[in-house]
Every structure is written in C-alpha cells, then in structure tokens.
Scaffold this motif. Structure first.
Motif, PDB file in Angstrom:
ATOM      1  N   PRO A  86      58.883 -45.644  77.035  1.00  8.27           N
ATOM      2  CA  PRO A  86      58.880 -44.284  77.127  1.00  8.27           C
ATOM      3  C   PRO A  86      59.516 -43.958  76.271  1.00  8.27           C
ATOM      4  N   VAL A  87      60.060 -44.219  75.025  1.00  9.48           N
ATOM      5  CA  VAL A  87      60.634 -43.001  73.623  1.00  9.48           C
ATOM      6  C   VAL A  87      59.274 -42.965  72.877  1.00  9.48           C
ATOM      7  N   LEU A  88      58.668 -43.687  73.121  1.00 12.77           N
ATOM      8  CA  LEU A  88      57.161 -43.378  72.353  1.00 12.77           C
ATOM      9  C   LEU A  88      56.286 -42.736  72.814  1.00 12.77           C
ATOM     10  N   ALA A  89      56.740 -42.602  74.493  1.00 10.69           N
ATOM     11  CA  ALA A  89      56.328 -41.297  74.903  1.00 10.69           C
ATOM     12  C   ALA A  89      56.556 -39.996  74.802  1.00 10.69           C
ATOM     13  N   SER A  90      57.698 -40.055  74.812  1.00 10.83           N
ATOM     14  CA  SER A  90      59.240 -39.003  74.871  1.00 10.83           C
ATOM     15  C   SER A  90      58.931 -38.053  73.134  1.00 10.83           C
ATOM     16  N   MET A  91      58.955 -38.698  72.428  1.00 15.89           N
ATOM     17  CA  MET A  91      58.316 -38.415  71.079  1.00 15.89           C
ATOM     18  C   MET A  91      57.069 -37.696  71.188  1.00 15.89           C
ATOM     19  N   VAL A  92      55.909 -38.033  71.819  1.00 17.67           N
ATOM     20  CA  VAL A  92      54.435 -37.703  71.772  1.00 17.67           C
ATOM     21  C   VAL A  92      54.675 -36.507  72.487  1.00 17.67           C
ATOM     22  N   LEU A  93      55.225 -36.274  73.322  1.00 24.64           N
ATOM     23  CA  LEU A  93      55.251 -35.078  74.412  1.00 24.64           C
ATOM     24  C   LEU A  93      56.139 -34.058  73.385  1.00 24.64           C
TER      25      LEU A  93
ATOM     26  N   LEU B  79      60.817 -45.788  63.863  1.00 23.54           N
ATOM     27  CA  LEU B  79      60.907 -46.673  65.789  1.00 23.54           C
ATOM     28  C   LEU B  79      60.512 -47.933  65.874  1.00 23.54           C
ATOM     29  N   SER B  80      59.214 -48.096  64.753  1.00 21.81           N
ATOM     30  CA  SER B  80      58.336 -49.434  64.481  1.00 21.81           C
ATOM     31  C   SER B  80      59.016 -50.914  64.200  1.00 21.81           C
ATOM     32  N   LEU B  81      59.710 -49.995  62.795  1.00 20.48           N
ATOM     33  CA  LEU B  81      60.713 -50.927  61.855  1.00 20.48           C
ATOM     34  C   LEU B  81      61.861 -51.145  62.644  1.00 20.48           C
ATOM     35  N   GLY B  82      62.434 -50.725  63.509  1.00 16.62           N
ATOM     36  CA  GLY B  82      63.114 -51.370  64.723  1.00 16.62           C
ATOM     37  C   GLY B  82      62.723 -52.206  65.424  1.00 16.62           C
ATOM     38  N   SER B  83      61.873 -51.885  66.284  1.00 11.47           N
ATOM     39  CA  SER B  83      61.115 -52.650  66.819  1.00 11.47           C
ATOM     40  C   SER B  83      60.380 -54.287  66.240  1.00 11.47           C
ATOM     41  N   ASP B  84      60.271 -54.349  65.278  1.00 12.35           N
ATOM     42  CA  ASP B  84      59.968 -55.504  64.674  1.00 12.35           C
ATOM     43  C   ASP B  84      60.863 -55.903  64.289  1.00 12.35           C
ATOM     44  N   TYR B  85      61.643 -55.855  64.171  1.00 15.45           N
ATOM     45  CA  TYR B  85      63.440 -56.511  64.063  1.00 15.45           C
ATOM     46  C   TYR B  85      64.210 -57.106  64.875  1.00 15.45           C
ATOM     47  N   GLN B  86      63.346 -56.910  66.471  1.00 12.43           N
ATOM     48  CA  GLN B  86      63.886 -57.092  67.456  1.00 12.43           C
ATOM     49  C   GLN B  86      65.574 -55.954  67.826  1.00 12.43           C
ATOM     50  N   LEU B  87      65.687 -54.939  67.108  1.00 13.48           N
ATOM     51  CA  LEU B  87      67.244 -54.163  67.414  1.00 13.48           C
ATOM     52  C   LEU B  87      66.703 -53.593  69.196  1.00 13.48           C
TER      53      LEU B  87
ATOM     54  N   PHE C 132      49.298 -45.303  63.051  1.00 11.94           N
ATOM     55  CA  PHE C 132      49.189 -44.055  63.949  1.00 11.94           C
ATOM     56  C   PHE C 132      48.481 -45.149  65.481  1.00 11.94           C
ATOM     57  N   ILE C 133      47.302 -45.329  64.890  1.00 11.88           N
ATOM     58  CA  ILE C 133      46.677 -45.868  66.118  1.00 11.88           C
ATOM     59  C   ILE C 133      47.558 -46.645  66.371  1.00 11.88           C
ATOM     60  N   THR C 134      47.767 -47.996  65.523  1.00  5.26           N
ATOM     61  CA  THR C 134      48.834 -49.329  65.867  1.00  5.26           C
ATOM     62  C   THR C 134      50.000 -48.494  66.570  1.00  5.26           C
ATOM     63  N   VAL C 135      50.155 -47.705  66.044  1.00  4.60           N
ATOM     64  CA  VAL C 135      51.370 -47.348  67.512  1.00  4.60           C
ATOM     65  C   VAL C 135      51.471 -47.234  68.743  1.00  4.60           C
ATOM     66  N   GLY C 136      50.345 -46.296  68.572  1.00  6.75           N
ATOM     67  CA  GLY C 136      49.236 -45.395  70.265  1.00  6.75           C
ATOM     68  C   GLY C 136      49.052 -47.029  70.757  1.00  6.75           C
ATOM     69  N   MET C 137      48.923 -48.625  69.765  1.00  3.31           N
ATOM     70  CA  MET C 137      48.621 -48.843  70.916  1.00  3.31           C
ATOM     71  C   MET C 137      49.811 -49.506  71.281  1.00  3.31           C
ATOM     72  N   LYS C 138      50.975 -49.472  71.680  1.00  2.77           N
ATOM     73  CA  LYS C 138      52.030 -50.233  71.444  1.00  2.77           C
ATOM     74  C   LYS C 138      52.750 -50.101  73.097  1.00  2.77           C
ATOM     75  N   LEU C 139      52.298 -48.757  73.117  1.00  3.28           N
ATOM     76  CA  LEU C 139      52.542 -47.232  74.447  1.00  3.28           C
ATOM     77  C   LEU C 139      51.628 -48.451  75.938  1.00  3.28           C
ATOM     78  N   ASP C 140      52.527 -48.557  76.079  1.00  9.82           N
ATOM     79  CA  ASP C 140      52.140 -48.796  77.993  1.00  9.82           C
ATOM     80  C   ASP C 140      52.497 -47.859  78.577  1.00  9.82           C
ATOM     81  N   TRP C 141      51.561 -46.898  79.532  1.00  6.60           N
ATOM     82  CA  TRP C 141      51.506 -45.614  80.031  1.00  6.60           C
ATOM     83  C   TRP C 141      51.612 -46.141  82.143  1.00  6.60           C
ATOM     84  N   ARG C 142      52.251 -47.994  81.754  1.00  4.70           N
ATOM     85  CA  ARG C 142      52.536 -47.974  83.374  1.00  4.70           C
ATOM     86  C   ARG C 142      54.338 -47.766  83.137  1.00  4.70           C
TER      87      ARG C 142
END
Length: 666
Positions: free
Chosen positions: A368-375, A352-360, A286-296
């Motif tokens: 934005p999707v990660l942020a919405s899921m956390v919220l 979501l992480s698996l889909g990102s790894d396979y560039q889907l 979950f820390i590595t997932v959080g690292m993928k989130l760009d706040w900008r």
C-alpha cells in the motif's frame, strides 16, 4: 530453473520497454521501471522472482546514485543558499518525520480503545516519515526547467528543499539500521553508528581530498580512458565496501567518494564516465522495488492506499507552505513551493527498501505504501500544471502580487514606443541591449532571475521581473507598441509559446529567435518566427570567414561570401555530411549532405538536372564537380556526364531516393 543471466536479460528487456513507453507518454522513466517491475514480479505475471544476485546488482544502483549526489555536493552553493537549505529544508524534513511519529502515537492511542490492533512500531513510523519526507528531484526539476521556473522565487525555494532532502538521506541511511535495536541498546546503537560515521567522514575529508587529487592526477597522466574508469569504480565501490564493513551502509561510502572527487578538477569528466553505470543500475533498483508491490492487498485495501496517497500530499503541502511563509515567502510563492514538493520521491523508495530489509516495517504495509508513493508521483505533473489556478483560487493576495508585478512592468514600458522586447537578459540579451542603447533604440527586457534583475536595474538597464512566455507579461511590456520581439535564450518550447502569443495578438510584430543549432529551425519558422539564428551556423560562418581571410582571400570577398550565405537563409550551411557518430534520434531527422559520383553505367548520364527533377523528392543539388575537377553551379540545363560528383542536400529518405534515381535513372 532460471539462471542469473536469464533474470538480468529479462530485467533489461523490461527496462527498455518501460522507458520507451513512459518516454512516449512524456513521463519520467523511473515510473516506467516501477511499473514493469510490478508486471514481471512474483505478484503479477511471475516472469521473475526476487533474485539475490540481481538484488545485489540493483544495490549498486543506490551506490552510484549516492556517489552522484556526493559529486554535486558544493560547499559554495550550499553557503549561498544556506537559509533555504538548512532553514526551510531542514525544518521540512524534521517536521515531516515528527508529524509521522505524532500521527502514529495518536492512531495507536485511538486504536487502544477498540478491538483492532495498531501494529505499526514507532521505528516503522520513523521509516515511513523519512520516506514521505522525500520529494522527487528528477520529476520536479524537469517540470520546472520546462516551465522556466528554476530561477523564480518559488523555484529557488524548491531547489533549496530538494538539496537538503538529498543530504538528509545520508544520516537517515545511518539511523534506520540502528533502529533495529531496542531499549537501552537502541541509544547505544544510534550513538555508535553516528560516531563511526563522523569518524570515517572526518578521516576521509581531512586527508582524503589531497590523496584523491594526487591519485586521480597520477591515473590521468597515463592517458587511458579504461584505466580512469576502472579507478573510478574502484574508488566508489572500495569506499562503499569500507563503510559497510564499518557497520554502516554501502551508500554512505559512495556519498563520501563523490564528495572527495567533487573537490578535484576531474569532477566533470567523472560525471560523464559514471552516468551510464548510474542510470542502468538505478533502473534495476527501481524494477526490484516494483517487484515488491503486491497488487492484491492494494485492491483489497484501496481505501488505505487512497488515504496514504492524499494524506501525505496534503500534510506535506501544508508543512512546506507554512514553513515557506515563516521564512518570509509571499503567499503565492509559499503555496507554489508546497504544491511542487507535495509528492514522494526516489529516495523514499531507497529508505523504504532499507526499512523493509531490516524488518522495521511489516510486509503488509509495504505494497500500500509503495502504491501510494507511485500514485503521488504520477499526480505531480498535473498538480504543477494547474498550480497557478490552484494558487489563484486559494490566495487572493497572489493575484494582487501579480497585478503589482504587471503594473510595475507596464509603468516602465508605458512611455515606450517602437521598442524591442528582449525575452531573457542573460549574456546574449545584455549584449543586444548594449547595441540597441548605442543606436538609441529603446528596449524592455523580461527575465526570471531576481539577482540578475536587481544588479542590472541598479546599473540603469531597462529590465523587469516577468515570464516572457505569459501573455500578461508581454502585454504589460508593451507588445502592442513594440517594433520587434527577440527571444535570446535557447529553449524551443518557451520560444514556441512566445511565438504563438505574438502571432495571436500582434501578428505584424517581427520575432527573432535564438537556437543552439538548426534542429528546430523549420518548426520555429512554421510557428511564425521572422528569423531564427542558430549559434552553430553563425559560429561556422565566423570560422569560415576568419579562415578565408587568413589564407589570403580578400576581405571584401570574405564579407560578400558571408553575406551571401546569410542571404540564402543558411540553406547551404544547414546540411552536413553524414558520419558514423550522427546516428542519434535527433540527427536522423535532420537535413544532411550526400556526395554521389556517377559511374559509366549510371542511367542519368546525358540527362539534365531539369529532366531528373530531384526537387520533386525533396532534394536540392548544392553543387556539381565535373570529372575534370571543375566545380560548377547547378543549373537546370546542366547535362550530367560520367565521373561527375553531385553534392545533394535533403533528409535521409529523400537522399536515398535521389541517389537511386541518379544511379539507376528511374
């Protein structure tokens, strides 16, 4: 340049900080991992960059998560809940993914008339739909357990859907990598992946269970904890390696390993042994997932984040509530089921992480999707907290159903006076009811398990469906006319609610509370409990009475000793001598016993217990063993001598002060 060890240490420090802060705020630790991942990631403080070594380590977190899910795979349980799991659960997952695909095609069609390009592929829409279809088992189950709703009508439906969502992750882990192909190759890729998975699962499950039981029995006979844990890791990671080399995912092999172990008698031991690996490595994931989130882009596209947060919540709520109604749930139950399952879940991050790894999924969608899921997960405790108010406003029939329920309780209790209200009709509640019936004392029991209530009511027991922690249920059960209230389940938060309600509305009605041990005894007494019965203390009393009787102490004296201990309100038995295994957060704040032997140079020699006034620092002298070996009852006029041993009772800080006073004479 940072080494892998530097990164691992940084991850661990961040994990500890995140867990401490979020536990203090009474929020799930998983959210703490995500937040610290964002903070230390390359898009915030940049303390750590995404490392391949740590990334591989974090993947094992998902492996052990799937192993635990496989371990909890229970065929009898699935069979008993098949309508909820394979009916309601299956429909919810399929309709959510179908809804995401439909929304994607509608948006793609709409944007085709504008200059803006809709660049999300349908494969990406499937990944997003799969991620949004998941709900948070960790958050929802914890909240329902705190509210005593696991056995309620909506609780059973929520658990059924969550169980299917966990199972649905397995085929989705096979499907998502196959979506990387296109055209005719896509169909072949999906068919091949499904065939491989089916062949592997059938092969392992047909002969694998016997081999697993034989092997674990062989290992267990060596009576070595290290060997057992090593074999457990070998089985989990070995099957994960096998499925990965078969062109499938690591997680699928771990799930199958869990299923195989679940059919053996070593399941519970395995659950205990695997838990530390599961929790720590999943935290790293979950820390590595959080690292993928760009706040900008989250700030720049705040409207998109808001849309991706609210739209899936409302859509899932509508889908789940509608399906619950189709499966014959009452309107209020359907609405609560939808509200409890509206958020995203931990498996959503995995998919979501698996889909990102396979560039889907394009990288610009990820933050934005990660942020919405956390919220959405952060909003869950508040949605659950206000669910009753929301349902009451939306559904008038729910109010009517509750009124009918309360009327049925009142109808049974209306002719009852000087009765005992039993909160919870489990084993303890049923035993109490039998004793009351034997003495012809009326009672009214409240419980939330519909199956138990149906069977007990059919047997002529005076039990009704109702939440004892709610005032309407207690009043309908005749609280104003009751002679006593007994809380038979060991749930302190609920017991405190019952105590508050009884003290506010009928302060003269005595309340007896059952607890596991004496940890919350003073808290419950302060809240107004007339008596608190800790199981551990009652168990120790019975052990002591049997032991004394068997070694020859006359039964009359055994009964008197037991009665005296109870009359003393457990004051002696609540203490215990401190050991090395007692240093937990809970144990450190409990009363304990301490033996202090006075040396020849002790400053307290020649003084009386009254002179020392140890009670002023919060310590009680339980007994004094003289230097001659005789045990003396502590008396204020007792003068202390060299070699005397005092047994003190109190909390750790107070005992330290008392010991210093005895030895130093201060």
């Amino acid at each position: 340049m940072a080494t892998t060890l530097d990164l691992v240490l940084l991850y661990l420090i961040a994990a500890v900080f995140g867990v401490v802060v979020f536990r203090s705020l009474r929020l799930p630790p998983m959210l703490g991992y995500l937040v610290v991942g964002v903070l230390i990631g390359p898009n915030a403080l940049a303390l750590a960059k995404d490392s391949a070594g740590v990334g591989h380590l974090a993947e094992f977190g998902v492996v052990f998560l799937m192993f635990v899910i496989g371990l909890e795979f229970n065929l009898p349980k699935l069979r008993s809940m098949r309508t909820l799991v394979f009916g309601l659960g299956f429909s919810q997952v399929v309709l959510t993914i179908a809804g995401a695909l439909l929304g994607h095609w509608m948006l793609a069609y709409t944007f085709s008339f504008t200059a803006v390009v809709w660049d999300l592929s349908w494969q990406g829409a499937v990944v997003l739909g799969s991620a949004f279809a998941m709900s948070s088992t960790a958050i929802v189950v914890k909240l329902m357990a705190d509210r005593l709703e696991l056995e309620s009508e909506h609780g059973r439906r929520v658990l059924g859907v969550l169980l299917f969502q966990d199972l649905a992750v397995v085929p989705l882990l096979v499907l998502i990598p196959a979506l990387q192909s296109s055209g005719g190759a896509l169909t072949v890729s999906i068919a091949l992946a499904i065939a491989k998975a089916a062949a592997l699962v059938i092969l392992l499950l047909t002969g694998g269970q016997k081999v697993m039981r034989w092997w674990l029995t062989l290992v267990a006979r060596r009576k070595s904890d290290e060997l057992f844990v090593l074999n457990l890791l070998l089985i989990t990671l070995g099957l994960a390696w096998l499925t990965e080399h078969a062109g499938l995912s690591l997680a699928l092999g771990a799930f199958v390993a869990g299923m195989l172990v679940a059919e053996t008698e070593y399941k519970h031991q395995v659950e205990t042994d695997i838990r530390p690996f599961h929790d720590v490595l999943l935290g790293l994931f979950f820390i590595t997932v959080g690292m993928k989130l760009d706040w900008r882009p989250v700030i720049d596209l705040w409207y998109l984040v808001l849309l991706l947060t609210t739209l899936p919540i409302f859509a899932k709520f509508a889908i789940v509530a509608g399906l619950a109604r189709v499966f014959r749930a009452a309107p209020g139950v359907a609405l609560r089921t939808g509200l409890y399952l509206a958020q995203a879940g931990e498996f959503g991050f995995v998919l979501l992480s698996l889909g990102s790894d396979y560039q889907l999924i394009d990288a610009k969608w990820l933050s934005p999707v990660l942020a919405s899921m956390v919220l959405s997960m952060l909003a869950t405790p508040f949605i659950v907290m206000y669910s009753n108010r929301i349902v009451a406003r939306v559904s008038s029939t729910d109010w009517m159903m509750q009124s009918v329920q309360l009327t049925s309780i009142a109808k049974k209790a209306i002719r009852t006076e000087a009765h005992v209200i039993i909160c919870g009709f489990g084993r303890s509640g049923q035993n109490l009811a039998r004793l009351l019936e034997a003495e012809r004392i009326p009672y009214m029991a409240l419980d939330l398990d519909p199956d138990r209530i149906r069977q007990a009511a059919a047997a002529g027991q005076s039990v009704v469906f109702g939440d004892a922690a709610r005032l309407p249920s207690l009043m309908a059960a005749g609280l104003a006319r009751a002679s006593a209230v007994v809380v038979t389940y060991h749930d302190t938060p609920s017991a405190l609610k019952v105590l508050r309600l009884v003290r506010e509305h009928t302060p003269k009605v005595p309340v007896i509370v059952r607890t596991i041990d004496d940890t919350d005894l003073e808290k419950l007494r302060a809240a107004g409990a007339t008596e608190v019965v800790p199981e551990a203390i009652e168990g120790s009393l019975m052990l002591a009475s049997h032991a004394l009787a068997l070694v020859g102490v006359p039964m009359r004296r055994v009964i008197r000793l037991t009665r005296d201990a109870r009359d003393a309100r457990y004051s002696l038995l609540r203490g215990y001598f401190h050991g090395a295994d007692d240093d937990t957060a809970v144990e450190l704040d409990q009363s304990r016993l301490l033996s202090v032997t006075l040396p020849p140079a002790a400053g307290s020699l020649g003084k009386t217990l009254a002179d020392l006034a140890l009670h002023a620092v919060g310590v009680t002298v339980v007994s004094v063993r003289r230097g001659t070996g005789a045990v003396t009852h502590p008396d204020d006029n007792l003068r202390l001598d060299s070699g005397d041993t005092l047994v003190l009772s109190g909390k750790p800080d107070a005992l330290a002060l008392a010991e210093a006073k005895l030895l130093g004479g201060g």
